[in-house]
Motif scaffolding. Structure first.
Motif, mmCIF file in Angstrom:
data_model
loop_
_atom_site.group_PDB
_atom_site.id
_atom_site.type_symbol
_atom_site.label_atom_id
_atom_site.label_comp_id
_atom_site.label_asym_id
_atom_site.label_seq_id
_atom_site.Cartn_x
_atom_site.Cartn_y
_atom_site.Cartn_z
ATOM 1 N N PHE A 183 -4.310 -12.660 58.034
ATOM 2 C CA PHE A 183 -2.885 -12.340 58.135
ATOM 3 C C PHE A 183 -2.162 -13.463 58.873
ATOM 4 N N LEU A 184 -1.232 -14.078 58.185
ATOM 5 C CA LEU A 184 -0.396 -15.126 58.763
ATOM 6 C C LEU A 184 1.053 -14.814 58.417
ATOM 7 N N PRO A 185 1.969 -15.097 59.314
ATOM 8 C CA PRO A 185 3.381 -14.823 59.022
ATOM 9 C C PRO A 185 3.921 -15.789 57.971
ATOM 10 N N TYR A 186 4.935 -15.341 57.256
ATOM 11 C CA TYR A 186 5.635 -16.203 56.300
ATOM 12 C C TYR A 186 6.275 -17.367 57.071
ATOM 13 N N PRO A 187 6.189 -18.587 56.566
ATOM 14 C CA PRO A 187 5.720 -19.038 55.259
ATOM 15 C C PRO A 187 4.296 -19.604 55.275
ATOM 16 N N TYR A 188 3.471 -19.189 56.218
ATOM 17 C CA TYR A 188 2.147 -19.793 56.384
ATOM 18 C C TYR A 188 1.076 -19.166 55.503
ATOM 19 N N THR A 189 1.430 -18.211 54.664
ATOM 20 C CA THR A 189 0.472 -17.639 53.725
ATOM 21 C C THR A 189 0.587 -18.357 52.374
ATOM 22 N N LEU A 190 -0.559 -18.576 51.726
ATOM 23 C CA LEU A 190 -0.538 -19.166 50.392
ATOM 24 C C LEU A 190 0.188 -18.240 49.426
ATOM 25 N N SER A 191 0.973 -18.803 48.542
ATOM 26 C CA SER A 191 1.715 -17.983 47.586
ATOM 27 C C SER A 191 0.759 -17.338 46.586
ATOM 28 N N VAL A 192 1.207 -16.244 45.986
ATOM 29 C CA VAL A 192 0.411 -15.561 44.965
ATOM 30 C C VAL A 192 0.158 -16.488 43.781
ATOM 31 N N LYS A 193 1.118 -17.340 43.460
ATOM 32 C CA LYS A 193 0.953 -18.287 42.352
ATOM 33 C C LYS A 193 -0.246 -19.195 42.581
ATOM 34 N N VAL A 194 -0.405 -19.682 43.807
ATOM 35 C CA VAL A 194 -1.516 -20.581 44.120
ATOM 36 C C VAL A 194 -2.842 -19.833 44.038
ATOM 37 N N GLN A 195 -2.895 -18.643 44.625
ATOM 38 C CA GLN A 195 -4.125 -17.848 44.571
ATOM 39 C C GLN A 195 -4.497 -17.523 43.123
ATOM 40 N N TRP A 196 -3.494 -17.188 42.332
ATOM 41 C CA TRP A 196 -3.737 -16.878 40.908
ATOM 42 C C TRP A 196 -4.312 -18.100 40.194
ATOM 43 N N ARG A 197 -3.760 -19.283 40.460
ATOM 44 C CA ARG A 197 -4.211 -20.495 39.768
ATOM 45 C C ARG A 197 -5.672 -20.807 40.083
ATOM 46 N N VAL A 198 -6.102 -20.542 41.308
ATOM 47 C CA VAL A 198 -7.503 -20.773 41.673
ATOM 48 C C VAL A 198 -8.412 -19.947 40.776
ATOM 49 N N PHE A 199 -8.133 -18.652 40.646
ATOM 50 C CA PHE A 199 -8.966 -17.781 39.815
ATOM 51 C C PHE A 199 -8.819 -18.123 38.333
ATOM 52 N N GLU A 200 -7.611 -18.472 37.930
ATOM 53 C CA GLU A 200 -7.376 -18.818 36.531
ATOM 54 C C GLU A 200 -8.231 -20.009 36.109
ATOM 55 N N LYS A 201 -8.303 -21.032 36.958
ATOM 56 C CA LYS A 201 -9.121 -22.203 36.635
ATOM 57 C C LYS A 201 -10.607 -21.856 36.623
ATOM 58 N N LEU A 202 -11.025 -21.007 37.550
ATOM 59 C CA LEU A 202 -12.434 -20.611 37.578
ATOM 60 C C LEU A 202 -12.829 -19.855 36.310
ATOM 61 N N PHE A 203 -11.962 -18.940 35.852
ATOM 62 C CA PHE A 203 -12.312 -18.085 34.721
ATOM 63 C C PHE A 203 -11.970 -18.709 33.367
ATOM 64 N N THR A 204 -11.361 -19.889 33.370
ATOM 65 C CA THR A 204 -11.067 -20.572 32.106
ATOM 66 C C THR A 204 -11.804 -21.913 32.050
ATOM 67 N N ASP A 205 -11.398 -22.863 32.895
ATOM 68 C CA ASP A 205 -11.995 -24.199 32.856
ATOM 69 C C ASP A 205 -13.471 -24.195 33.242
ATOM 70 N N PHE A 206 -13.881 -23.291 34.138
ATOM 71 C CA PHE A 206 -15.249 -23.298 34.668
ATOM 72 C C PHE A 206 -16.039 -22.047 34.293
ATOM 73 N N ARG A 207 -15.563 -21.312 33.337
ATOM 74 C CA ARG A 207 -16.164 -20.013 33.013
ATOM 75 C C ARG A 207 -17.654 -20.129 32.684
ATOM 76 N N ASP A 208 -18.023 -21.119 31.879
ATOM 77 C CA ASP A 208 -19.405 -21.234 31.420
ATOM 78 C C ASP A 208 -20.344 -21.821 32.460
ATOM 79 N N CYS A 209 -19.827 -22.132 33.632
ATOM 80 C CA CYS A 209 -20.656 -22.740 34.679
ATOM 81 C C CYS A 209 -21.166 -21.715 35.689
ATOM 82 N N PHE A 210 -20.699 -20.491 35.584
ATOM 83 C CA PHE A 210 -21.100 -19.460 36.536
ATOM 84 C C PHE A 210 -22.529 -18.994 36.288
#
Length: 272
Positions: A183-210
């Motif tokens: 828990f960090l006060p705004y604006p020190y928390t990563l945006s939802v867009k950034v968190q989403w992009r991390v998972f998006e890249k893992l499940f698309t670009d790196f999906r077959d590497c898991f």
């Protein structure tokens, strides 16, 4: 014009160029398209040494970004650096992170800072520390909290999109996905867009590497943060390898004639 023809043309006029003093060579080089600088630096050792010289980058700044000399040093944890790094930062600010046509040098420096920190061979700092450093830098430069948060998010997204697709990046993204919520006060928390992009890249670009276990661990982390999740993220990982990656690929969205300066590692030595 092919690379061989290009070099042959340059070598054929070697007698003429060889008589020119360095300051005239520099004036010629900075008028050549930047996308060709890497080829020029490979023609002669002396020319390569000029691209390592601070004088060339000072001249390039004055020619291409004349207003850069009016920028004063800024407070904060991210330094400005010498002329070469400033030139790279301005190119990045203009061609990757353009803000309604405005070129903000500190934005380019922040991109370089974050990319270099994430690509450390040793364990990179926690994303909260990196994000906090970026926020502090923008606030120190007079940005509001909202603008600082928006700029930081755009920089995170651009850096994530321009990381090499290799095993090191795969391990980095897994670590970012598995970082515990702090828990960090705004604006020190990563945006939802950034968190989403991390998972998006893992499940698309790196999906077959898991491996199967890793895949379900990351999927559980994604489920705890996002509901509903895209159907493309679901399914069984194949557990492949990294040989299918095009190492050094840069997102087509960000591809420009300045690729020679903003390589995957954003290293100044890219020109030599």
């Amino acid at each position: 014009m092919t690379n061989n023809c290009y070099k042959e043309d340059l070598v054929s006029s070697d007698n003429s160029f060889g008589k020119l003093p360095d300051h005239l060579l520099i004036e010629i080089f900075i008028r050549v398209p930047i996308s060709e600088w890497a080829q020029i630096s490979c023609v002669k050792k002396h020319w390569a040494s000029l691209f390592r010289c601070e004088c060339l980058w000072q001249a390039a700044l004055a020619k291409i970004y004349p207003l850069a000399e009016q920028v004063k040093r800024w407070p904060g944890p991210i330094p400005r650096g010498l002329s070469r790094r400033r030139f790279m930062a301005l190119c990045i600010s203009k061609h990757i992170l353009a803000l309604d046509g405005e070129i903000d040098e500190i934005v380019g420096h922040t991109y370089l800072f974050l990319k270099e920190q994430l690509e450390l061979l040793s364990m990179p700092p926690h994303s909260g520390i990196l994000h906090g450093t970026i926020i502090d830098q923008f606030i120190a430069c007079g940005k509001s909290k909202d603008i600082a948060h928006e700029l930081a998010s755009r920089i995170w997204l651009a850096v994530l999109d321009n990381l090499e697709e290799n095993e090191q990046t795969f391990c980095l993204l897994k670590r970012l996905a598995q970082e515990g919520d702090v828990f960090l006060p705004y604006p020190y928390t990563l945006s939802v867009k950034v968190q989403w992009r991390v998972f998006e890249k893992l499940f698309t670009d790196f999906r077959d590497c898991f491996a199967h276990v890793d895949y379900y661990d990351i999927l559980a982390c994604a489920k705890s943060r996002f509901q509903p999740m895209p159907s493309a993220w679901l399914g069984v990982a194949k557990g492949g390898g990294f040989e299918h990656f095009n190492v050094g690929r840069i997102s087509e969205h960000y591809e420009t004639d300045f690729r020679v300066l903003i390589s995957a590692n954003a290293a100044p030595e890219v020109l030599i």
